[in-house]
Design a protein around this motif. Structure first.
Motif, PDB file in Angstrom:
ATOM      1  N   ALA A 196       0.839  -1.060  -0.004  1.00  0.00           N
ATOM      2  CA  ALA A 196      -0.046  -0.062   0.067  1.00  0.00           C
ATOM      3  C   ALA A 196       0.925   1.393  -0.252  1.00  0.00           C
ATOM      4  N   GLU A 197       1.895   1.185   0.910  1.00  0.00           N
ATOM      5  CA  GLU A 197       2.690   2.596   0.903  1.00  0.00           C
ATOM      6  C   GLU A 197       3.608   2.694  -0.250  1.00  0.00           C
ATOM      7  N   THR A 198       4.179   1.815  -0.966  1.00  0.00           N
ATOM      8  CA  THR A 198       4.770   1.978  -2.354  1.00  0.00           C
ATOM      9  C   THR A 198       4.064   2.495  -3.337  1.00  0.00           C
ATOM     10  N   ALA A 199       2.641   2.062  -3.324  1.00  0.00           N
ATOM     11  CA  ALA A 199       1.794   2.424  -4.370  1.00  0.00           C
ATOM     12  C   ALA A 199       1.601   3.815  -4.158  1.00  0.00           C
ATOM     13  N   TYR A 200       1.254   4.238  -2.804  1.00  0.00           N
ATOM     14  CA  TYR A 200       0.998   5.641  -2.467  1.00  0.00           C
ATOM     15  C   TYR A 200       2.005   6.455  -2.629  1.00  0.00           C
ATOM     16  N   ARG A 202      13.817  12.478 -12.047  1.00  0.00           N
ATOM     17  CA  ARG A 202      15.446  12.377 -11.766  1.00  0.00           C
ATOM     18  C   ARG A 202      15.990  13.057 -10.381  1.00  0.00           C
ATOM     19  N   GLY A 203      16.283  12.507  -9.685  1.00  0.00           N
ATOM     20  CA  GLY A 203      16.724  13.079  -8.327  1.00  0.00           C
ATOM     21  C   GLY A 203      15.709  13.669  -7.338  1.00  0.00           C
ATOM     22  N   LEU A 204      14.509  13.398  -7.627  1.00  0.00           N
ATOM     23  CA  LEU A 204      13.418  13.999  -6.926  1.00  0.00           C
ATOM     24  C   LEU A 204      13.293  13.235  -5.210  1.00  0.00           C
ATOM     25  N   GLN A 205      13.160  14.098  -4.572  1.00  0.00           N
ATOM     26  CA  GLN A 205      13.072  13.644  -3.006  1.00  0.00           C
ATOM     27  C   GLN A 205      11.760  13.938  -2.453  1.00  0.00           C
ATOM     28  N   TYR A 206      11.202  13.003  -1.698  1.00  0.00           N
ATOM     29  CA  TYR A 206      10.071  12.709  -0.931  1.00  0.00           C
ATOM     30  C   TYR A 206      10.174  12.399   0.395  1.00  0.00           C
ATOM     31  N   ASP A 207       9.391  12.979   1.337  1.00  0.00           N
ATOM     32  CA  ASP A 207       9.476  12.684   2.787  1.00  0.00           C
ATOM     33  C   ASP A 207       8.237  11.394   2.826  1.00  0.00           C
ATOM     34  N   ALA A 208       8.354  10.133   2.513  1.00  0.00           N
ATOM     35  CA  ALA A 208       7.465   9.228   2.365  1.00  0.00           C
ATOM     36  C   ALA A 208       7.236   8.637   3.809  1.00  0.00           C
ATOM     37  N   PRO A 209       6.218   7.932   4.156  1.00  0.00           N
ATOM     38  CA  PRO A 209       5.783   7.197   5.455  1.00  0.00           C
ATOM     39  C   PRO A 209       7.017   6.502   5.944  1.00  0.00           C
ATOM     40  N   GLN A 210       7.881   5.679   4.956  1.00  0.00           N
ATOM     41  CA  GLN A 210       8.987   4.823   5.114  1.00  0.00           C
ATOM     42  C   GLN A 210      10.148   5.737   5.709  1.00  0.00           C
ATOM     43  N   GLY A 211      10.264   6.900   5.295  1.00  0.00           N
ATOM     44  CA  GLY A 211      11.310   7.983   5.428  1.00  0.00           C
ATOM     45  C   GLY A 211      11.686   8.727   3.832  1.00  0.00           C
ATOM     46  N   LYS A 212      12.789   9.365   3.993  1.00  0.00           N
ATOM     47  CA  LYS A 212      13.098  10.271   2.954  1.00  0.00           C
ATOM     48  C   LYS A 212      13.379   9.389   1.837  1.00  0.00           C
ATOM     49  N   ILE A 213      12.863   9.210   0.524  1.00  0.00           N
ATOM     50  CA  ILE A 213      13.242   8.635  -0.449  1.00  0.00           C
ATOM     51  C   ILE A 213      13.870   9.570  -1.855  1.00  0.00           C
ATOM     52  N   THR A 214      14.565   9.104  -2.584  1.00  0.00           N
ATOM     53  CA  THR A 214      15.214   9.994  -3.671  1.00  0.00           C
ATOM     54  C   THR A 214      15.218   8.918  -4.875  1.00  0.00           C
ATOM     55  N   VAL A 215      14.612   9.647  -5.696  1.00  0.00           N
ATOM     56  CA  VAL A 215      14.513   8.783  -7.289  1.00  0.00           C
ATOM     57  C   VAL A 215      16.256   8.927  -7.817  1.00  0.00           C
ATOM     58  N   ASP A 216      16.778   7.751  -8.029  1.00  0.00           N
ATOM     59  CA  ASP A 216      18.046   7.847  -8.502  1.00  0.00           C
ATOM     60  C   ASP A 216      18.028   8.265 -10.053  1.00  0.00           C
ATOM     61  N   PRO A 217      18.943   9.297 -10.284  1.00  0.00           N
ATOM     62  CA  PRO A 217      18.723   9.920 -11.690  1.00  0.00           C
ATOM     63  C   PRO A 217      19.256   8.764 -12.655  1.00  0.00           C
ATOM     64  N   GLU A 218      20.009   8.125 -12.328  1.00  0.00           N
ATOM     65  CA  GLU A 218      20.598   7.183 -13.378  1.00  0.00           C
ATOM     66  C   GLU A 218      19.647   6.085 -13.601  1.00  0.00           C
ATOM     67  N   ASN A 219      19.317   5.221 -12.600  1.00  0.00           N
ATOM     68  CA  ASN A 219      18.311   4.106 -13.075  1.00  0.00           C
ATOM     69  C   ASN A 219      16.794   4.039 -12.409  1.00  0.00           C
ATOM     70  N   LEU A 220      16.217   5.341 -12.061  1.00  0.00           N
ATOM     71  CA  LEU A 220      14.990   5.542 -11.916  1.00  0.00           C
ATOM     72  C   LEU A 220      14.454   4.605 -10.696  1.00  0.00           C
TER      73      LEU A 220
END
Length: 384
Positions: free
Chosen positions: A285-289, A315-333
């Motif tokens: 549920a969380e990763t779909a969210y 690419r490089g986008l950051q988001y404070d998700a329920p699991q913690g801060k995540i970042t989209v890796d700019p190279e491999n998405l």
């Protein structure tokens, strides 16, 4: 300032052999879309077009064609199994569209037409492998659903065990949804491995855990302590369906509902109010969210809903998700995430027994190690 209107496809099964998990993913998607649409500062308004593939590969292909060709959509949140993702990927490549894939998976893939918001193999199977080797021993049993998710994860664990001087006592695969598992369970109990790694999904996995616990009880074996099961997919969604056998199973994930962060507190409250009937919030549920929020933020950042502009903005986008801060890796998405290992409880949640203090860069091809037996993996801390 006018909000961008983004029509997004939702390609998630609400029926079929793994409907419990995929319904949780669908609910996480709905929760995120409602949250974004109710926020005037989001910059994006999402109009969903949902298709139910029914857990069938043909249903995913037909659904993807409906969304990409008939509706001419450029963004779709969807797919749970790797087989469904691989089946529809050529359609996304042909249509110049982006699949926002909200599931942990076995890796060994990158695509410019997919943003992966679930864990890569170095964020789930590698930490779990190290935990099993250091805490339980060198004798494993592997049981899985007969498709690429199970094949690749079992290969990684098998290579690590063999390189460490261990052994695989048995390895069996079953059709997705198969519940005729009596012979499998009897063989495992007879072999008495140090642990059982299960990549059985949906009804197969739920039935297996019930049957194994019952057989161990009958043989006088404390299964949770003497022959634990370990998985990279067991979540809060499935624990209520396991019933009295729900406690004592290990799961490797980037999200558990018991994570203590303000963002997760908020997510859990909204989940309980709207979808509490599905059980506690889960990684699926969380990763779909998360996938929906990343899509909305990337579109707002790009100032466009077009495929290439949104992909570049992700690419490089950051988001404070329920699991913690995540970042989209700019190279491999794929996303930078914190690996965690949980032990299931009777109340349908997990005690987190190990986690990473920092987000780990996604490594879908495991290029940081050539010998799995010598893999150091991410530094994790045991929670006592």
């Amino acid at each position: 300032m006018a909000r961008l209107e983004l029509t997004a496809g939702v390609l998630l099964s609400r029926s079929g052999s793994y409907d419990a998990v995929s319904n949780a993913m669908y609910a996480g998607t709905v929760l995120a879309i409602d949250e974004i649409n109710q926020d005037p500062g989001a910059g994006v308004f999402i109009k969903p077009v949902a298709v139910d593939p029914g857990g069938q590969l043909a249903g995913y292909v037909d659904g993807a064609r409906t969304l990409l060709q008939d509706h001419r959509l450029e963004h779709v949140v969807g797919c749970y199994t790797s087989s469904s993702r691989k089946e529809v990927l050529p359609l996304f490549e042909k249509a110049d569209a982006l699949l926002w894939y909200p599931s942990h998976y076995e890796g060994f893939e990158t695509s410019e037409n997919i943003v992966y918001s679930g864990a890569a193999p170095n964020q789930h199977i590698v930490p779990l492998t190290g935990y099993l080797l250091s805490h339980f021993g060198l004798r494993g049993w592997l049981a899985g659903s007969n498709y690429v998710w199970a094949w690749e994860n079992n290969r990684i664990l098998r290579e690590a065990l063999c390189a460490s001087g261990g052994s695989i006592l048995g390895e069996r695969y079953f059709a997705m949804g198969d519940t005729d598992l009596e012979d499998l369970v009897h063989q495992i109990v007879a072999d008495r491995p140090d642990y059982v790694f299960t990549t059985l999904i949906g009804r197969s996995g739920i039935t297996f855990l019930k049957m194994l616990r019952a057989a161990c009880d009958a043989a006088g074996i404390d299964q949770a302590r003497e022959m634990p099961t370990a998985s990279c997919s067991l979540s809060e969604t499935e624990l209520p369906l396991i019933g009295a056998s729900a406690a004592g199973h290990l799961s490797s994930s980037v999200y558990f509902s018991t994570i203590d962060t303000p963002e997760n507190d908020r997510f859990r409250r909204r989940w309980a109010a709207r979808f509490g009937h599905l059980g506690h919030a889960s990684a699926d549920a969380e990763t779909a969210y998360v996938a929906v929020h990343l899509l909305a933020r990337a579109a707002a950042r790009a100032g466009s809903v077009r495929f290439e502009a949104v992909r570049d903005a992700a690419r490089g986008l950051q988001y404070d998700a329920p699991q913690g801060k995540i970042t989209v890796d700019p190279e491999n998405l794929h996303c930078w995430m914190c690996p965690r290992i949980g032990r299931s409880r009777a109340d349908g949640t997990f005690d987190i027994v190990m986690d990473s203090p920092v987000a780990i860069r996604p490594d879908p091809y495991l290029t940081w190690v050539s010998d799995m037996g010598g893999a150091r993996g991410p530094d994790l801390r045991v929670i006592r």
